[in-house]
Design an enzyme around this catalytic site. Structure first.
Site, short mmCIF file in Angstrom:
data_model
loop_
_atom_site.label_atom_id
_atom_site.label_comp_id
_atom_site.label_asym_id
_atom_site.label_seq_id
_atom_site.Cartn_x
_atom_site.Cartn_y
_atom_site.Cartn_z
N ASP A 146 -4.72 -5.98 -5.96
CA ASP A 146 -3.53 -6.82 -5.79
C ASP A 146 -3.99 -8.26 -5.59
OD1 ASP A 146 -0.37 -6.10 -5.05
OD2 ASP A 146 -1.04 -8.07 -4.38
N LYS A 181 6.83 -0.19 -13.15
CA LYS A 181 8.15 -0.75 -12.83
C LYS A 181 8.59 -1.66 -13.96
CE LYS A 181 8.47 -3.56 -9.27
NZ LYS A 181 8.58 -3.87 -7.83
N ASP A 195 -6.76 -10.57 -9.35
CA ASP A 195 -5.65 -10.90 -10.24
C ASP A 195 -5.78 -10.05 -11.49
OD1 ASP A 195 -3.77 -11.96 -11.96
OD2 ASP A 195 -4.48 -14.01 -11.85
N GLY A 225 0.77 -1.24 0.00
CA GLY A 225 0.00 0.00 0.00
C GLY A 225 0.79 1.28 0.00
N TRP A 273 2.35 3.00 -2.39
CA TRP A 273 1.99 3.92 -3.47
C TRP A 273 0.57 4.46 -3.28
CZ3 TRP A 273 4.06 3.04 -9.08
CH2 TRP A 273 5.47 3.06 -9.05
N ASP A 321 3.21 -1.07 -9.96
CA ASP A 321 4.44 -1.50 -9.30
C ASP A 321 4.46 -3.03 -9.25
OD1 ASP A 321 6.88 -0.85 -8.16
OD2 ASP A 321 6.11 -0.88 -6.12
#
Length: 228
Positions: free
Chosen positions: A99, A179, A115, A76, A78, A139
Site C-alpha cells: 500500500d 473493486k 506504490d 489491513g 482484507w 481494494d
C-alpha cells in the site's frame, strides 16, 4: 440521538468550528454504520473485512496453503481475512500486501509500503512472492477529482493495471478480485478478463454501502499463458 428506521440509535454530529459539511457527513456515516461497530468488536482493521468474507464464503477461493497478493491493503481488513483463511498465520499459506500508506504488522502477512503504479513495483512484488500467486486481491481506489468521467477513467485504469499484474503472476486456475464502480467505462476491462478467466461476474456484497456505486469484479479460473 434519535432512532433510525431499524430501531437503532442514530448519532448526529454537530457542525461548527473548522469542520466541513463533507467531514461531518462522513463522520456521521461512520458512527452510524453497523459494520464499523462490528469490525471493532471482531478485531478487524476495517469494515471492508466483511466484504471479502461475504465474497469468499460464497465462492471459496481462499483455500489453505495458497499464496495471496493484496494490492492496496491498508489498513489491513482484507489481509487479516486472507491470512486466517489460507493458514498464513501458521505458515501454511502466504499473504503479500502493499500500500502507499504504512500498515501496522499483521500476523502471517508480509507487507511493503509501495506504490503499485511505480515502475519497479511489479519486480519488487515478484521478489516478495517468491514464485507465483493463486489469488490477487485489489481494494485499491484512485484519488478522486470530483469530475465523474475523469474519476471513472482513473478507477478503471487502476483496475486494468491490477488485472494485467494478475495475468503475469497467477497460477492456472487462479482468482482475481477487484473493486470497481458501476459505470459504462469498464467494457474493455471485462472483455480482457473474460479472455483470461473462465468466469467473470460482478458482486455487490451486503456489507457494501447501498448508496454507493461500489461493487466488485470476481474473475475465477485463470487460463494461464502459453508463453510462461
Amino acid at each position: 440521538m434519535a432512532k433510525d428506521t431499524t430501531g437503532r440509535l442514530h448519532v448526529t454530529v454537530r457542525t461548527g468550528g473548522k469542520r466541513k459539511l463533507s467531514s461531518k457527513l462522513w463522520l456521521e456515516r461512520q458512527l452510524n454504520d453497523p459494520y464499523v461497530a462490528r469490525a471493532k468488536r471482531d478485531g478487524y482493521r476495517s469494515r471492508a473485512a466483511y466484504k471479502l468474507i461475504e465474497i469468499d464464503d460464497k465462492h471459496r477461493f481462499l483455500k489453505p496453503g495458497i499464496t495471496v497478493v493484496d494490492l492496496g491493503a491498508a489498513p489491513g481488513g482484507w489481509s487479516q481475512i486472507a491470512a486466517r483463511r489460507v493458514g498464513a498465520v501458521s505458515g501454511k499459506g502466504k499473504v503479500i500486501a502493499i500500500d502507499l500508506l504504512e500498515m501496522p504488522e499483521i500476523p502471517g502477512v508480509s507487507f511493503a509500503r509501495l506504490d503499485f503504479l511505480a515502475e519497479d513495483a511489479p519486480a519488487k512484488l515478484l521478489e516478495m512472492i517468491g514464485g507465483r500467486a493463486d489469488v490477487v486481491l485489489s481494494d485499491m481506489a484512485a484519488n478522486t477529482t470530483g469530475h465523474r468521467k475523469t474519476d471513472q477513467l482513473r478507477i478503471i485504469g487502476l483496475v486494468e493495471s491490477a488485472a494485467a499484474f494478475a495475468a503475469d503472476v497467477l497460477n492456472p486456475g487462479g482468482t482475481f478480485v477487484a473493486k470497481v464502480f458501476q459505470s459504462g467505462a469498464d467494457a474493455e476491462l471485462l472483455a480482457r478478463l473474460k479472455r483470461d478467466f473462465a468466469t467473470v461476474r460482478h458482486i455487490k456484497p451486503a456489507s457494501s454501502r447501498q448508496d454507493s456505486s461500489e461493487r466488485y469484479v470476481l474473475a475465477t479460473g485463470f487460463r494461464g499463458q502459453p508463453n510462461r
